[in-house]
Design a protein around this motif. Structure first.
Motif, PDB file in Angstrom:
ATOM      1  N   PHE A 150      -0.578  -3.452  -7.070  1.00  0.00           N
ATOM      2  CA  PHE A 150       0.251  -2.915  -6.078  1.00  0.00           C
ATOM      3  C   PHE A 150      -0.038  -1.401  -5.851  1.00  0.00           C
ATOM      4  O   PHE A 150       0.024  -0.743  -4.527  1.00  0.00           O
ATOM      5  CB  PHE A 150       1.711  -2.958  -6.692  1.00  0.00           C
ATOM      6  N   ILE A 151      -0.320  -0.295  -6.724  1.00  0.00           N
ATOM      7  CA  ILE A 151      -0.590   0.916  -6.494  1.00  0.00           C
ATOM      8  C   ILE A 151      -1.880   0.988  -5.649  1.00  0.00           C
ATOM      9  O   ILE A 151      -2.015   1.727  -4.479  1.00  0.00           O
ATOM     10  CB  ILE A 151      -0.862   1.779  -7.475  1.00  0.00           C
ATOM     11  N   TYR A 153      -3.195  -1.156  -3.635  1.00  0.00           N
ATOM     12  CA  TYR A 153      -2.870  -1.559  -2.267  1.00  0.00           C
ATOM     13  C   TYR A 153      -2.075  -0.666  -1.313  1.00  0.00           C
ATOM     14  O   TYR A 153      -2.637  -0.313  -0.009  1.00  0.00           O
ATOM     15  CB  TYR A 153      -2.012  -2.975  -2.306  1.00  0.00           C
ATOM     16  N   LEU A 154      -1.318   0.093  -1.805  1.00  0.00           N
ATOM     17  CA  LEU A 154      -0.670   1.355  -1.071  1.00  0.00           C
ATOM     18  C   LEU A 154      -1.638   2.280  -0.655  1.00  0.00           C
ATOM     19  O   LEU A 154      -1.828   2.930   0.327  1.00  0.00           O
ATOM     20  CB  LEU A 154       0.589   1.787  -2.019  1.00  0.00           C
ATOM     21  N   LEU A 172       3.880   4.665   5.442  1.00  0.00           N
ATOM     22  CA  LEU A 172       3.580   4.243   4.304  1.00  0.00           C
ATOM     23  C   LEU A 172       4.659   4.024   3.230  1.00  0.00           C
ATOM     24  O   LEU A 172       4.629   2.975   2.349  1.00  0.00           O
ATOM     25  CB  LEU A 172       2.600   5.508   3.497  1.00  0.00           C
ATOM     26  N   GLY A 173       5.685   4.773   3.234  1.00  0.00           N
ATOM     27  CA  GLY A 173       6.986   4.293   2.366  1.00  0.00           C
ATOM     28  C   GLY A 173       7.661   3.258   3.021  1.00  0.00           C
ATOM     29  O   GLY A 173       8.102   2.408   2.043  1.00  0.00           O
ATOM     30  N   GLN A 175       5.972   0.596   4.002  1.00  0.00           N
ATOM     31  CA  GLN A 175       5.223  -0.495   3.492  1.00  0.00           C
ATOM     32  C   GLN A 175       5.457  -0.798   2.043  1.00  0.00           C
ATOM     33  O   GLN A 175       5.499  -1.951   1.627  1.00  0.00           O
ATOM     34  CB  GLN A 175       3.576  -0.189   3.636  1.00  0.00           C
ATOM     35  N   ALA A 176       5.511   0.378   1.271  1.00  0.00           N
ATOM     36  CA  ALA A 176       5.675   0.225  -0.134  1.00  0.00           C
ATOM     37  C   ALA A 176       7.200  -0.372  -0.454  1.00  0.00           C
ATOM     38  O   ALA A 176       6.950  -1.222  -1.148  1.00  0.00           O
ATOM     39  CB  ALA A 176       5.750   1.516  -0.755  1.00  0.00           C
ATOM     40  N   SER A 177       8.123   0.149   0.473  1.00  0.00           N
ATOM     41  CA  SER A 177       9.557  -0.450   0.387  1.00  0.00           C
ATOM     42  C   SER A 177       9.555  -2.206   0.464  1.00  0.00           C
ATOM     43  O   SER A 177      10.221  -2.774  -0.188  1.00  0.00           O
ATOM     44  CB  SER A 177      10.589   0.316   1.017  1.00  0.00           C
ATOM     45  N   LEU A 180       8.010  -4.058  -2.111  1.00  0.00           N
ATOM     46  CA  LEU A 180       8.597  -4.242  -3.373  1.00  0.00           C
ATOM     47  C   LEU A 180       9.964  -5.082  -3.199  1.00  0.00           C
ATOM     48  O   LEU A 180      10.236  -6.034  -3.821  1.00  0.00           O
ATOM     49  CB  LEU A 180       9.029  -2.569  -3.940  1.00  0.00           C
ATOM     50  N   TYR A 216      -1.503  -9.218  -4.559  1.00  0.00           N
ATOM     51  CA  TYR A 216      -1.882  -8.017  -4.148  1.00  0.00           C
ATOM     52  C   TYR A 216      -3.375  -7.718  -4.279  1.00  0.00           C
ATOM     53  O   TYR A 216      -3.882  -7.102  -3.516  1.00  0.00           O
ATOM     54  CB  TYR A 216      -1.429  -6.965  -5.042  1.00  0.00           C
ATOM     55  N   SER A 294       2.104  -8.687   5.144  1.00  0.00           N
ATOM     56  CA  SER A 294       2.159  -7.508   4.550  1.00  0.00           C
ATOM     57  C   SER A 294       0.992  -6.712   5.075  1.00  0.00           C
ATOM     58  O   SER A 294       0.864  -5.279   4.783  1.00  0.00           O
ATOM     59  CB  SER A 294       2.400  -7.516   2.997  1.00  0.00           C
TER      60      SER A 294
END
Length: 300
Positions: A150-151, A153-154, A172-173, A175-177, A180, A216, A294
């Motif tokens: 996950f990390i 991928y970001l 980017l935030g 996409q992370a949100s 998740l 991921y 995603s």
């Protein structure tokens, strides 16, 4: 003669008097000024000995040892209370099992996620009614690979957006949100489906998070292939990883969801097995959809 002798004896007594006799009715003789006596060498007030006596009490080795023992006892009791409350909210003892991995396991698991077609045995070995740790059982679920994937991928998605001159912390935030949130929705939907189908399985919520987080790895592969080989490489790599994760999920969850079928009757087993197979295939089929949605934004 007797009167003169009496007077002679009284004279020294009168000579010893230092001041006039107090007059009756004068209120000054009711109080005596003793403030000048406080500086006398032999005077000790009520607070004069408090400081030295208090220091002597604290410097007593017996008292200090008792205080240290009492403090350590309170600290240990507080630690036990905190550990119990944390274990109720977050099963730390169970999480240790999912992070019991090593380098060999990580390499084998990544190969299994991308090339699951030649793998034969998918059962998890047990030892004394408890599953074997992931570092010695490649089929066991873990949380190390999903968390690191996950990390990663970001980071890869941010780099891909940067190469396209579309990077910003807000994107980017988001996409992370979104990644998740979709993961949480997926796990909750699977739990609800298992409840509606009345499946008694040993799958836990942490197992579902681990299995859902394996996607991921394929998402990272697709984005990296897109960075190196362009859009064609992205589609080829992502398509391969989508098929691989479907095969992996079906072969893994099939044993977990159909584990109680042997204890049921023939009719019940037939109807429920169909529902369980449909549920397993639905869970596996959802993975490519999440992977596609995603990664489209970061792949350009």
């Amino acid at each position: 003669m007797e009167n003169s002798r009496f007077r002679q004896r009284k004279l020294p007594a009168k000579a010893r008097t230092r001041g006039p006799m107090p007059v009756a009715g004068d209120p000054s003789h009711l109080f005596e000024d003793t403030s000048g006596n406080m500086d006398a060498p032999g005077y000790e007030g009520s607070g004069a000995g408090f400081g030295p006596s208090g220091q002597g009490f604290l410097s007593d080795p017996v008292v200090s040892n008792l205080a240290m023992a009492y403090g350590s006892s309170l600290a240990s009791q507080g630690k036990n209370i905190v550990d119990q409350n944390i274990d109720r909210l977050i099963p730390v003892s169970k999480l240790k099992y999912y992070f019991a991995v090593d380098t060999v396991y990580v390499g084998k698991k990544l190969g299994l996620l991308i090339f699951p077609y030649m793998h034969q045995s998918w059962e998890v070995r047990y030892q004394q009614d408890s599953p074997v740790a992931p570092r010695v059982e490649v089929n066991a679920p873990d949380l190390y690979i999903p968390a690191m994937a996950f990390i990663t991928y970001l980071l890869v998605a941010g780099f891909a957006l940067g190469t396209q001159s579309r990077f910003s912390p807000e994107i980017l935030g988001m996409q992370a949100s979104s990644a998740l949130i979709w993961l949480v929705i997926e796990v909750l939907a699977i739990l609800l489906s298992l409840y509606l189908v009345t499946v008694n399985t040993d799958l836990t919520t942490i197992d579902l998070v681990a299995f859902a987080g394996y996607k991921y790895v394929g998402m990272i592969t697709g984005v990296v292939a897109g960075l190196i080989f362009g859009r064609t490489g992205y589609y080829v790599a992502l398509g391969w990883c989508c098929i691989s994760i479907v095969v992996f999920m079906i072969r893994t969850l099939r044993l977990k969801i159909l584990s109680e079928a042997a204890a049921e009757g023939v009719l019940v087993r037939g109807t429920r097995n169909q529902l369980r197979m449909y549920l397993t295939m639905a869970i596996a089929a959802v993975q490519p959809i999440f992977m596609w949605v995603s990664t489209t934004q970061s792949s350009g």
